[in-house]
Structures are given as C-alpha cells and as structure tokens.
Scaffold this motif. Structure first.
Motif, PDB file in Angstrom:
ATOM      1  N   SER A  44     -13.899   9.540   7.097  1.00 48.18           N
ATOM      2  CA  SER A  44     -13.722  10.040   6.077  1.00 48.18           C
ATOM      3  C   SER A  44     -12.300   9.800   5.824  1.00 48.18           C
ATOM      4  O   SER A  44     -11.123   9.813   6.573  1.00 48.18           O
ATOM      5  N   GLY A  45     -11.927   9.699   4.413  1.00 47.19           N
ATOM      6  CA  GLY A  45     -10.872   9.216   3.967  1.00 47.19           C
ATOM      7  C   GLY A  45      -9.834  10.581   3.737  1.00 47.19           C
ATOM      8  O   GLY A  45      -8.735  10.499   3.539  1.00 47.19           O
ATOM      9  N   GLN A  46     -10.501  11.588   3.958  1.00 47.11           N
ATOM     10  CA  GLN A  46      -9.824  13.000   3.881  1.00 47.11           C
ATOM     11  C   GLN A  46      -9.250  13.456   4.971  1.00 47.11           C
ATOM     12  O   GLN A  46      -9.631  12.972   6.104  1.00 47.11           O
ATOM     13  N   LYS A  47      -8.284  14.485   4.899  1.00 48.44           N
ATOM     14  CA  LYS A  47      -7.701  15.175   6.084  1.00 48.44           C
ATOM     15  C   LYS A  47      -8.543  16.248   6.499  1.00 48.44           C
ATOM     16  O   LYS A  47      -9.543  16.810   5.584  1.00 48.44           O
ATOM     17  N   CYS A  48      -8.507  16.672   7.847  1.00 47.38           N
ATOM     18  CA  CYS A  48      -9.111  17.940   8.306  1.00 47.38           C
ATOM     19  C   CYS A  48      -8.672  19.226   7.527  1.00 47.38           C
ATOM     20  O   CYS A  48      -7.552  19.068   7.118  1.00 47.38           O
ATOM     21  N   LYS A  49      -9.302  20.306   7.823  1.00 45.81           N
ATOM     22  CA  LYS A  49      -8.964  21.602   7.307  1.00 45.81           C
ATOM     23  C   LYS A  49      -7.451  21.725   7.760  1.00 45.81           C
ATOM     24  O   LYS A  49      -6.540  22.588   6.957  1.00 45.81           O
ATOM     25  N   LEU A  50      -7.162  21.673   9.047  1.00 49.10           N
ATOM     26  CA  LEU A  50      -5.782  21.984   9.491  1.00 49.10           C
ATOM     27  C   LEU A  50      -4.823  21.375   8.833  1.00 49.10           C
ATOM     28  O   LEU A  50      -3.629  21.901   8.700  1.00 49.10           O
ATOM     29  N   CYS A  51      -5.163  20.068   8.808  1.00 54.78           N
ATOM     30  CA  CYS A  51      -3.901  19.280   8.195  1.00 54.78           C
ATOM     31  C   CYS A  51      -3.714  19.492   6.704  1.00 54.78           C
ATOM     32  O   CYS A  51      -2.419  19.474   6.117  1.00 54.78           O
ATOM     33  N   GLU A  52      -4.948  19.896   5.787  1.00 55.28           N
ATOM     34  CA  GLU A  52      -4.601  20.552   4.634  1.00 55.28           C
ATOM     35  C   GLU A  52      -3.776  21.565   4.566  1.00 55.28           C
ATOM     36  O   GLU A  52      -3.155  21.832   3.688  1.00 55.28           O
ATOM     37  N   ILE A  54      -1.655  22.547   6.740  1.00 53.29           N
ATOM     38  CA  ILE A  54      -0.221  22.256   7.014  1.00 53.29           C
ATOM     39  C   ILE A  54       0.542  21.803   5.574  1.00 53.29           C
ATOM     40  O   ILE A  54       1.616  22.022   5.461  1.00 53.29           O
ATOM     41  N   ASP A  55      -0.352  20.800   5.121  1.00 53.86           N
ATOM     42  CA  ASP A  55       0.489  20.148   3.736  1.00 53.86           C
ATOM     43  C   ASP A  55       0.734  21.232   2.696  1.00 53.86           C
ATOM     44  O   ASP A  55       1.700  21.042   2.207  1.00 53.86           O
ATOM     45  N   THR A  56      -0.304  22.135   2.477  1.00 59.23           N
ATOM     46  CA  THR A  56       0.078  23.165   1.643  1.00 59.23           C
ATOM     47  C   THR A  56       1.107  23.930   2.027  1.00 59.23           C
ATOM     48  O   THR A  56       2.066  24.268   1.108  1.00 59.23           O
ATOM     49  N   LYS A  57       1.405  24.448   3.080  1.00 60.43           N
ATOM     50  CA  LYS A  57       2.575  25.257   3.711  1.00 60.43           C
ATOM     51  C   LYS A  57       3.744  24.390   3.432  1.00 60.43           C
ATOM     52  O   LYS A  57       4.637  24.896   3.207  1.00 60.43           O
ATOM     53  N   LEU A  99      -0.064  26.066  13.155  1.00 61.26           N
ATOM     54  CA  LEU A  99      -1.118  25.238  12.850  1.00 61.26           C
ATOM     55  C   LEU A  99      -1.023  23.750  13.587  1.00 61.26           C
ATOM     56  O   LEU A  99      -2.022  23.417  13.945  1.00 61.26           O
ATOM     57  N   SER A 100       0.060  23.440  13.517  1.00 65.62           N
ATOM     58  CA  SER A 100       0.491  21.865  14.133  1.00 65.62           C
ATOM     59  C   SER A 100      -0.014  22.169  15.538  1.00 65.62           C
ATOM     60  O   SER A 100      -0.509  21.187  16.257  1.00 65.62           O
ATOM     61  N   CYS A 101       0.291  23.110  16.329  1.00 71.94           N
ATOM     62  CA  CYS A 101      -0.018  23.296  17.836  1.00 71.94           C
ATOM     63  C   CYS A 101      -1.403  23.263  18.098  1.00 71.94           C
ATOM     64  O   CYS A 101      -2.133  22.758  18.962  1.00 71.94           O
ATOM     65  N   GLU A 102      -2.302  24.012  17.207  1.00 70.93           N
ATOM     66  CA  GLU A 102      -3.528  24.048  17.144  1.00 70.93           C
ATOM     67  C   GLU A 102      -4.182  22.713  16.952  1.00 70.93           C
ATOM     68  O   GLU A 102      -5.080  22.334  17.815  1.00 70.93           O
ATOM     69  N   ARG A 103      -3.779  22.046  16.020  1.00 69.31           N
ATOM     70  CA  ARG A 103      -4.088  20.727  15.676  1.00 69.31           C
ATOM     71  C   ARG A 103      -3.843  19.706  16.755  1.00 69.31           C
ATOM     72  O   ARG A 103      -4.695  18.891  17.276  1.00 69.31           O
TER      73      ARG A 103
END
Length: 114
Positions: A44-52, A54-57, A99-103
């Motif tokens: 998938s070319g998309q990022k996972c929900k956690l990465c999304e 993180i990007d939003t924050k 979120l980074s730790c969770e990822r």
C-alpha cells in the motif's frame, strides 16, 4: 494455520486482510484454526494510522512554531498567546513521542496486533 492477505504500508507497518484459505488442521466449515499465515502481501502506498497521526501532530506543531515566530516579530503584545502556544507545543511533543514509541513497539512485534 489459515491463510490471510497482509496489507503492508509504506512505513513498514502492516495489518491482516481478508481470509483466503483454510489449512488442513481445521475441518469445520466456516471456522479457522486461529493461527494466521500470509497468503499474499499487498503493498500500500499509504502510511498506517499511527504515522498519519504523527504527521498531523508534526504539522500542527510547525504551525504553532510559525505563529510564535510571527507574534514575537510583532513585539511583546501577544505574551499570553505565545505562552499558550508553548504549552500546546509541549503537549504535541509528548503525544508525538508516545505515538512514536507505540509505532516502534508494533514494528518490533511487541504491541498488540491490528
């Protein structure tokens, strides 16, 4: 050991997809044995929900930093707003770290499955 699709995200994370095939250990129709094996990996070319998240924050943090810089250029009349933005940035930094730790836990296979 029943077979499922695996969806692999651009960030390296993954999630289970649809059921594909029974193994020889399960004889009951419509049931699975509980063990999952990969039938096919679907990139998938998309990022996972956690990465999304993180990007939003990170985008929100960048906007707050820009606001602080703008207010500081205009002088000392926005002191309360600047202080509030610093609090928001600290909170965003903590949330991003969590979120980074969770990822990282998920990528190591320590966390819970999708």
């Amino acid at each position: 050991m029943c077979f499922y699709d695996q969806h692999r995200f651009a960030c390296g994370d993954w999630k289970w997809g649809t059921f594909r095939d029974h193994c020889n250990r399960e004889y009951r129709r419509g049931e699975t044995c509980g063990m999952k094996l990969i039938y096919v990996t679907i990139p998938s070319g998309q990022k996972c929900k956690l990465c999304e998240k993180i990007d939003t924050k990170q985008r929100r943090r960048a906007a707050e930093v820009e606001r602080i810089n703008r207010w500081q250029r205009e002088g000392n009349k926005f002191r309360a707003s600047i202080d509030k933005s610093f609090q928001i940035i600290r909170a965003l930094d903590m949330e991003t770290e969590e979120l980074s730790c969770e990822r990282a836990r998920r990528l190591q296979g320590i966390g819970s499955a999708h």
